[in-house]
Design a protein around this motif. Structure first.
Motif, PDB file in Angstrom:
ATOM      1  N   VAL A  53      -0.877   5.211  -8.837  1.00  0.00           N
ATOM      2  CA  VAL A  53      -0.524   5.454  -7.565  1.00  0.00           C
ATOM      3  C   VAL A  53       0.543   4.401  -6.859  1.00  0.00           C
ATOM      4  O   VAL A  53       1.371   4.887  -6.208  1.00  0.00           O
ATOM      5  CB  VAL A  53      -1.987   5.324  -6.664  1.00  0.00           C
ATOM      6  N   GLN A  54       0.640   3.326  -7.483  1.00  0.00           N
ATOM      7  CA  GLN A  54       1.560   2.381  -6.869  1.00  0.00           C
ATOM      8  C   GLN A  54       2.871   2.772  -7.506  1.00  0.00           C
ATOM      9  O   GLN A  54       3.864   2.646  -6.733  1.00  0.00           O
ATOM     10  CB  GLN A  54       1.171   0.878  -7.584  1.00  0.00           C
ATOM     11  N   ARG A  57       4.187   5.425  -5.480  1.00  0.00           N
ATOM     12  CA  ARG A  57       4.757   5.193  -4.193  1.00  0.00           C
ATOM     13  C   ARG A  57       6.016   4.374  -4.176  1.00  0.00           C
ATOM     14  O   ARG A  57       7.017   4.675  -3.427  1.00  0.00           O
ATOM     15  CB  ARG A  57       3.665   4.312  -3.570  1.00  0.00           C
ATOM     16  N   GLU A  58       6.135   3.642  -5.493  1.00  0.00           N
ATOM     17  CA  GLU A  58       7.499   2.876  -5.540  1.00  0.00           C
ATOM     18  C   GLU A  58       8.557   3.703  -5.621  1.00  0.00           C
ATOM     19  O   GLU A  58       9.684   3.668  -5.281  1.00  0.00           O
ATOM     20  CB  GLU A  58       7.416   1.924  -6.329  1.00  0.00           C
ATOM     21  N   ASN A  63       3.722  13.805  -2.406  1.00  0.00           N
ATOM     22  CA  ASN A  63       2.432  14.709  -3.081  1.00  0.00           C
ATOM     23  C   ASN A  63       2.480  14.699  -4.500  1.00  0.00           C
ATOM     24  O   ASN A  63       2.430  15.951  -5.141  1.00  0.00           O
ATOM     25  CB  ASN A  63       3.030  15.943  -2.308  1.00  0.00           C
ATOM     26  N   LEU A  97      -5.432   2.056  -1.161  1.00  0.00           N
ATOM     27  CA  LEU A  97      -4.132   2.864  -1.634  1.00  0.00           C
ATOM     28  C   LEU A  97      -3.802   4.267  -1.146  1.00  0.00           C
ATOM     29  O   LEU A  97      -2.828   4.423  -0.542  1.00  0.00           O
ATOM     30  CB  LEU A  97      -3.962   3.085  -3.156  1.00  0.00           C
ATOM     31  N   ARG A  98      -5.197   5.001  -0.941  1.00  0.00           N
ATOM     32  CA  ARG A  98      -5.220   6.344  -0.525  1.00  0.00           C
ATOM     33  C   ARG A  98      -4.602   6.265   1.021  1.00  0.00           C
ATOM     34  O   ARG A  98      -4.028   6.934   1.652  1.00  0.00           O
ATOM     35  CB  ARG A  98      -6.403   6.767  -0.527  1.00  0.00           C
ATOM     36  N   ALA A 100      -2.892   3.923   2.534  1.00  0.00           N
ATOM     37  CA  ALA A 100      -1.603   3.753   2.603  1.00  0.00           C
ATOM     38  C   ALA A 100      -0.505   5.047   2.338  1.00  0.00           C
ATOM     39  O   ALA A 100       0.521   5.142   2.710  1.00  0.00           O
ATOM     40  CB  ALA A 100      -1.106   2.660   1.747  1.00  0.00           C
ATOM     41  N   SER A 101      -1.020   5.704   1.396  1.00  0.00           N
ATOM     42  CA  SER A 101      -0.211   6.730   0.614  1.00  0.00           C
ATOM     43  C   SER A 101      -0.439   8.073   1.137  1.00  0.00           C
ATOM     44  O   SER A 101       0.275   8.892   0.924  1.00  0.00           O
ATOM     45  CB  SER A 101      -0.416   6.789  -0.944  1.00  0.00           C
ATOM     46  N   LEU A 104      -4.654  12.104  -2.212  1.00  0.00           N
ATOM     47  CA  LEU A 104      -4.263  11.902  -3.768  1.00  0.00           C
ATOM     48  C   LEU A 104      -4.692  13.014  -4.227  1.00  0.00           C
ATOM     49  O   LEU A 104      -6.088  13.251  -4.274  1.00  0.00           O
ATOM     50  CB  LEU A 104      -5.006  10.444  -4.285  1.00  0.00           C
TER      51      LEU A 104
END
Length: 126
Positions: A53-54, A57-58, A63, A97-98, A100-101, A104
């Motif tokens: 996930v990180q 995002r990076e 999606n 994390l979810r 922020a993103s 999922l």
């Protein structure tokens, strides 16, 4: 709508001194973490999902589809199975994390189809 980018993840546990390790594969590129210390293979799977996930995002992926071979972790991460013990802590971290993103999308595949699992296996090929 363009197809989702698949983000493969896998975690493993090796005896000391290696300990837990993770692999994430996106677009043919592998991201490996080794020597993560003591733990279990289940914890390593959770760490791999969080790492995936990180990385997504990076990379600015919109999606993405997260693909792993641990049915237990995929089920727990999707809310289909209850998290107990250490898994509850990892689920909480995934929820952060979810938040922020965004949503999922996490899917289970067979071990032979998991590119991250293949990358981990290559680390220890004889």
């Amino acid at each position: 709508m363009p197809p989702r980018v698949k983000v493969y993840f896998d975690g493993g546990y090796r005896p000391a001194p290696i300990g837990m390790e993770t692999a994430v594969v996106v677009g043919g590129r592998s991201y490996l973490q080794r020597d993560l210390g003591p733990g279990t293979s289940m914890e390593a799977e959770w760490l791999a999902l969080r790492h995936a996930v990180q990385i997504a995002r990076e990379l600015g992926l919109a999606n993405p589809l997260f693909v792993g071979d641990s049915l237990a972790v995929v089920s727990q991460a999707n809310g289909a199975a209850k998290c107990r013990g250490a898994a509850a802590k990892h689920f909480e971290a995934l929820q952060a994390l979810r938040a922020a993103s965004g949503p999922l999308h996490i899917r289970h595949v067979k071990r032979a189809q998991n590119l991250a699992g293949i990358a981990l296996a290559r680390l220890h090929a004889r």
